[in-house]
Enzyme design. Sequence first.
Site, short mmCIF file in Angstrom:
data_model
loop_
_atom_site.label_atom_id
_atom_site.label_comp_id
_atom_site.label_asym_id
_atom_site.label_seq_id
_atom_site.Cartn_x
_atom_site.Cartn_y
_atom_site.Cartn_z
N GLU A 1 9.56 -8.50 10.84
CA GLU A 1 8.62 -9.61 10.80
C GLU A 1 8.94 -10.63 9.70
OE1 GLU A 1 4.66 -8.07 10.62
OE2 GLU A 1 4.80 -7.19 12.62
N TYR B 1 -4.74 -2.96 0.43
CA TYR B 1 -5.89 -2.22 0.95
C TYR B 1 -7.19 -2.84 0.43
CZ TYR B 1 -2.48 1.23 2.45
OH TYR B 1 -1.42 1.85 3.06
N ASN C 1 -5.38 4.94 12.29
CA ASN C 1 -5.20 3.90 13.30
C ASN C 1 -4.42 4.44 14.50
OD1 ASN C 1 -4.77 1.51 14.71
ND2 ASN C 1 -3.22 0.77 13.30
N CYS D 1 -1.29 -1.99 10.90
CA CYS D 1 -1.48 -1.40 9.58
C CYS D 1 -0.21 -1.41 8.73
CB CYS D 1 -2.03 0.02 9.70
SG CYS D 1 -3.79 0.02 10.09
N HIS D 2 0.93 -1.64 9.35
CA HIS D 2 2.15 -1.76 8.54
C HIS D 2 2.10 -3.00 7.65
CE1 HIS D 2 3.04 -4.10 12.18
NE2 HIS D 2 3.87 -4.81 11.43
#
Length: 155
Positions: free
Chosen positions: A151, A93, A116, A124-125
Amino acid sequence: MVRHFAYEAEGWGVGELVLDDGVVVWHELPRPQRARPGAWPLAVPVSDLLLRYFAGEVVSLADVPIDLEFETPFFERCARALRAVPRGEVVTYGELAALAGAPGAARAAGTFCARNRLSLFVPCHRVVAAGGLGSYGSLGLAYKRRLLELEGVSV
């Protein structure tokens, strides 16, 4: 014209997408459920990208047009900075706040992520706490872990 679409990603569930003249204005991640009767099938070019993403293919959503007009200048900078974070990488963050031009505004970056409405398009993940994964709203940490593992991020 605003159009609502539903899509079903195998192994993930049903998600929803709202487009206004081809610009993504809302995206709800898929959840385990059946498509509602009468839901419009997703039949727009972005549908292929979403389904390929959830199938584990390496696709980029960074060029899909999104609506950021509702955002404050800082939140818009957060969105643009986060869209530039590559698949397979994470930022804290605090790092997101610095990338958005406001070092020391980690809490504000967290607020941005919590509200979001463009999940995956503003990923945002990929934002984690300095000491761990952080949170992921109503979908929870298991969902965030699953997206990050998809990912290639070790969690």
